[in-house]
Motif scaffolding. Structure first.
Motif, PDB file in Angstrom:
ATOM      1  N   PRO A 119      12.033   5.143  -1.639  1.00  0.00           N
ATOM      2  CA  PRO A 119      11.576   6.409  -1.036  1.00  0.00           C
ATOM      3  C   PRO A 119      10.333   6.925  -1.748  1.00  0.00           C
ATOM      4  N   ILE A 120       9.385   7.373  -0.961  1.00  0.00           N
ATOM      5  CA  ILE A 120       8.142   7.878  -1.529  1.00  0.00           C
ATOM      6  C   ILE A 120       7.678   9.060  -0.685  1.00  0.00           C
ATOM      7  N   LYS A 121       7.422  10.180  -1.346  1.00  0.00           N
ATOM      8  CA  LYS A 121       7.077  11.410  -0.634  1.00  0.00           C
ATOM      9  C   LYS A 121       5.978  12.139  -1.400  1.00  0.00           C
ATOM     10  N   PRO A 122       4.721  11.878  -1.089  1.00  0.00           N
ATOM     11  CA  PRO A 122       3.626  12.567  -1.784  1.00  0.00           C
ATOM     12  C   PRO A 122       3.695  14.072  -1.542  1.00  0.00           C
ATOM     13  N   PRO A 123       3.535  14.880  -2.581  1.00  0.00           N
ATOM     14  CA  PRO A 123       3.614  16.336  -2.398  1.00  0.00           C
ATOM     15  C   PRO A 123       2.435  16.912  -1.633  1.00  0.00           C
ATOM     16  N   ARG A 124       1.304  16.202  -1.630  1.00  0.00           N
ATOM     17  CA  ARG A 124       0.110  16.688  -0.940  1.00  0.00           C
ATOM     18  C   ARG A 124      -0.517  15.557  -0.142  1.00  0.00           C
ATOM     19  N   ASP A 125      -1.372  15.950   0.802  1.00  0.00           N
ATOM     20  CA  ASP A 125      -2.086  14.960   1.606  1.00  0.00           C
ATOM     21  C   ASP A 125      -3.275  14.444   0.808  1.00  0.00           C
ATOM     22  N   VAL A 126      -3.077  13.325   0.161  1.00  0.00           N
ATOM     23  CA  VAL A 126      -4.147  12.742  -0.642  1.00  0.00           C
ATOM     24  C   VAL A 126      -4.012  11.224  -0.599  1.00  0.00           C
ATOM     25  N   ALA A 127      -5.129  10.552  -0.371  1.00  0.00           N
ATOM     26  CA  ALA A 127      -5.122   9.092  -0.403  1.00  0.00           C
ATOM     27  C   ALA A 127      -4.960   8.628  -1.845  1.00  0.00           C
ATOM     28  N   SER A 128      -4.164   7.598  -2.031  1.00  0.00           N
ATOM     29  CA  SER A 128      -3.875   7.161  -3.394  1.00  0.00           C
ATOM     30  C   SER A 128      -3.678   5.651  -3.426  1.00  0.00           C
ATOM     31  N   ASP A 129      -4.122   5.058  -4.514  1.00  0.00           N
ATOM     32  CA  ASP A 129      -3.890   3.633  -4.756  1.00  0.00           C
ATOM     33  C   ASP A 129      -2.657   3.497  -5.646  1.00  0.00           C
ATOM     34  N   VAL A 130      -1.650   2.836  -5.127  1.00  0.00           N
ATOM     35  CA  VAL A 130      -0.395   2.652  -5.858  1.00  0.00           C
ATOM     36  C   VAL A 130      -0.382   1.253  -6.470  1.00  0.00           C
ATOM     37  N   MET A 131      -0.265   1.202  -7.782  1.00  0.00           N
ATOM     38  CA  MET A 131      -0.141  -0.082  -8.472  1.00  0.00           C
ATOM     39  C   MET A 131       1.345  -0.370  -8.679  1.00  0.00           C
ATOM     40  N   ILE A 132       1.784  -1.519  -8.215  1.00  0.00           N
ATOM     41  CA  ILE A 132       3.209  -1.855  -8.221  1.00  0.00           C
ATOM     42  C   ILE A 132       3.433  -3.115  -9.044  1.00  0.00           C
ATOM     43  N   LYS A 133       4.425  -3.067  -9.908  1.00  0.00           N
ATOM     44  CA  LYS A 133       4.887  -4.243 -10.640  1.00  0.00           C
ATOM     45  C   LYS A 133       6.320  -4.517 -10.188  1.00  0.00           C
TER      46      LYS A 133
END
Length: 406
Positions: A119-133
Motif C-alpha cells: 500500500p502506498i498513499k502519498p500525502p500530497r500530489d507530487v511526482a516522485s522517484d521511488v527507489m526499491i530494493k
C-alpha cells in the motif's frame, strides 16, 4: 626523514591489512556462488524450474517488475512487485521523498509469494522517484538476492477516473490553452495513469474527463472545448475548465499542465466562492488584530509614562525622607509593572495570531498566482500586494479572480 619513512610504512601496512580483508570477503563470496552453482547443476534447474525450493538458488533469468494499481476499497494505491518465475519476494525496502513519513519504508511479507502488494498513499500530489530494493529468494533459502528498481510515481496518481456522473463542483478555473485536445489527453494519461486518449481523434477539439480523489473523495472535472475557429492548425487550441473545490489542486494542475506541454504564458479566470469567503474572513481577522495591536501599543505608551512618574515621585519621597509616600509609590509601581507584563503577554499573543493570519493571506495570493503562468503569475502577486497595502479589498478580490482590477 626517519619519521616520514615510519609514517609511510604504517600507511602501507594499513592498506595491506585492508586489501587482505577485502580478499577474504571476496573469497567467501566466491565460494558461496560456487556452492549455489553446484546445486543448480546437480538439481538441473532451468528456466522457471520448480527445483529452486530444493537448492535455495534462483534462476539466472530472474527479474522483478513493478507497477502501480489504485484500490478504491482501501482508498490507496498499491505498488505491485512480481517475479517472473517461482521465486518469492520476502521483503522490500523503498526510498522516496514526500511519499513516506520518514522517506523510507521496510515491508516484510510473512507468507511470501511471487507477487507482493505494498500500500502506498502519498500525502500530497507530487511526482516522485521511488527507489526499491526487493529481496528475492527461493521459498526455503536463507540467502536473499537484492534487485534494485526505480519507479516513477505520477503526480496525480491518487485520482481515479470515473465513468458515472459525479456531482459537479461549484468552484472552477477557466483558461484558453493553445494545444489540441488529443495532446492534452495524452498528457492527462501520463499524469493521472489513465487511457482517456484512446478513441480520441487527433482532430477532436473536445475532451471531458472526471476523476475522484482517493484521499477525500472529492471530484475533479476536466473539460476542454474548441475555440470555435474550426481550424486544425498546429496553433489551434481550445478553452479548458477545471472544476474542483480545492484551490491548491487546481493550481497544481495548471502548473503541471503548463510544464508538461511547454506553455510559458497563461491567463485564467478563477471562481472559488468558498475559498474567497474564507479569505474574506481572514482579512477581517487581520483588521481586528491590527486594531488590537494599535490599542495595546497606545495603552503601553500610557503605562510607560505612568512608570516614569511613579519613579520620580518615589525618588522625591526618598530624598525628602517621606517613607510612607515612597512605599506607596513603589507599591503602585509594582502593580503597574505587573499590568505591563500582562499587557506584553496579550501583545505577544495578538502578534502571533496576526502573523498567522498574514501567512494565510500570503498563501492565498500564492495559490491564486499558481492558476496563472509566466508574466501573469508575477503580475498578480505584485498587484495583490499593492491592493493590500492600499487596503483596497474590492480590487484585491478582482485581482484574485480575474487577474487584474480592471
Amino acid at each position: 626523514d626517519g619519521v616520514s619513512d615510519l609514517m609511510d610504512r604504517d600507511a602501507d601496512e594499513e592498506m595491506l591489512v585492508e586489501l587482505n580483508q577485502r580478499r577474504q570477503d571476496m573469497l567467501i563470496e566466491l565460494k558461496s556462488y560456487e556452492r549455489n552453482a553446484a546445486k543448480v547443476t546437480a538439481n538441473g534447474i532451468g528456466r522457471g524450474g520448480a527445483q529452486t525450493e530444493v537448492s535455495g538458488a534462483i534462476p539466472r533469468d530472474t527479474h522483478v517488475t513493478s507497477s502501480l494499481e489504485m484500490n478504491p476499497e482501501i482508498q490507496s494505491g498499491e505498488l505491485v512487485l512480481s517475479t517472473n518465475n517461482d521465486t518469492v519476494i520476502k521483503a522490500a525496502i523503498m526510498f522516496a521523498e514526500a511519499v513516506f513519513e520518514e522517506e523510507s519504508r521496510f515491508i516484510f511479507f510473512p507468507s511470501p509469494t511471487s507477487t507482493a502488494r505494498v500500500p502506498i498513499k502519498p500525502p500530497r500530489d507530487v511526482a516522485s522517484d521511488v527507489m526499491i530494493k526487493v529481496l528475492v529468494s527461493s521459498r526455503t533459502s536463507a540467502v536473499y538476492h537484492v534487485f534494485e528498481l526505480d519507479f516513477k510515481m505520477p503526480r496525480f496518481c491518487m485520482y481515479i477516473p470515473v465513468a458515472e456522473n459525479v456531482p459537479e463542483p461549484m468552484s472552477s478555473v477557466t483558461f484558453r490553452i493553445p494545444e489540441r485536445a488529443s495532446r492534452v489527453a495524452a498528457w492527462i494519461d501520463q499524469a493521472f495513469m489513465t487511457n482517456c486518449s484512446e478513441g480520441l481523434s487527433i482532430h477532436s477539439d473536445e475532451l471531458v474527463v472526471s476523476f475522484v480523489s482517493l484521499r477525500d473523495a472529492r471530484p475533479l472535472l476536466i473539460k476542454m472545448t474548441g475555440d470555435g475557429s474550426g481550424t486544425h492548425s498546429a496553433g489551434a487550441g481550445g478553452r479548458m475548465t477545471i472544476r474542483t473545490e480545492n484551490l491548491e489542486v487546481a493550481g497544481d494542475f495548471v502548473q503541471e499542465l503548463c510544464t508538461g506541454l511547454g506553455i510559458t504564458e497563461l491567463e485564467s479566470t478563477a471562481d472559488f466562492p468558498y475559498d474567497m469567503e474564507t479569505f474574506r474572513n481572514v482579512l477581517v481577522r487581520v483588521d481586528e488584530h491590527n486594531a488590537v495591536r494599535l490599542k495595546l501599543t497606545a495603552d503601553v505608551a500610557d503605562s510607560s509614562n505612568a512608570v516614569k512618574a511613579f519613579v520620580i515621585k518615589a525618588e522625591d519621597a526618598r530624598i525628602l525622607a517621606d517613607m510612607n509616600l515612597m512605599r506607596r509609590m513603589y507599591g503602585e509601581l509594582f502593580d503597574l509593572n505587573r499590568e505591563l507584563i500582562m499587557e506584553h503577554t496579550k501583545r505577544a499573543t495578538n502578534h502571533s495570531e496576526l502573523l498567522l493570519a498574514l501567512k494565510e493571506v500570503n498563501q492565498m495570493i500564492q495559490k491564486a498566482a499558481r492558476l496563472r503562468m509566466g508574466r501573469a503569475k508575477t503580475r498578480i502577486i505584485a498587484a495583490c500586494r499593492k491592493a493590500i497595502k492600499q487596503n483596497n479589498i474590492q480590487d484585491l478580490f478582482k485581482i484574485l479572480n480575474f487577474g487584474s482590477s480592471t
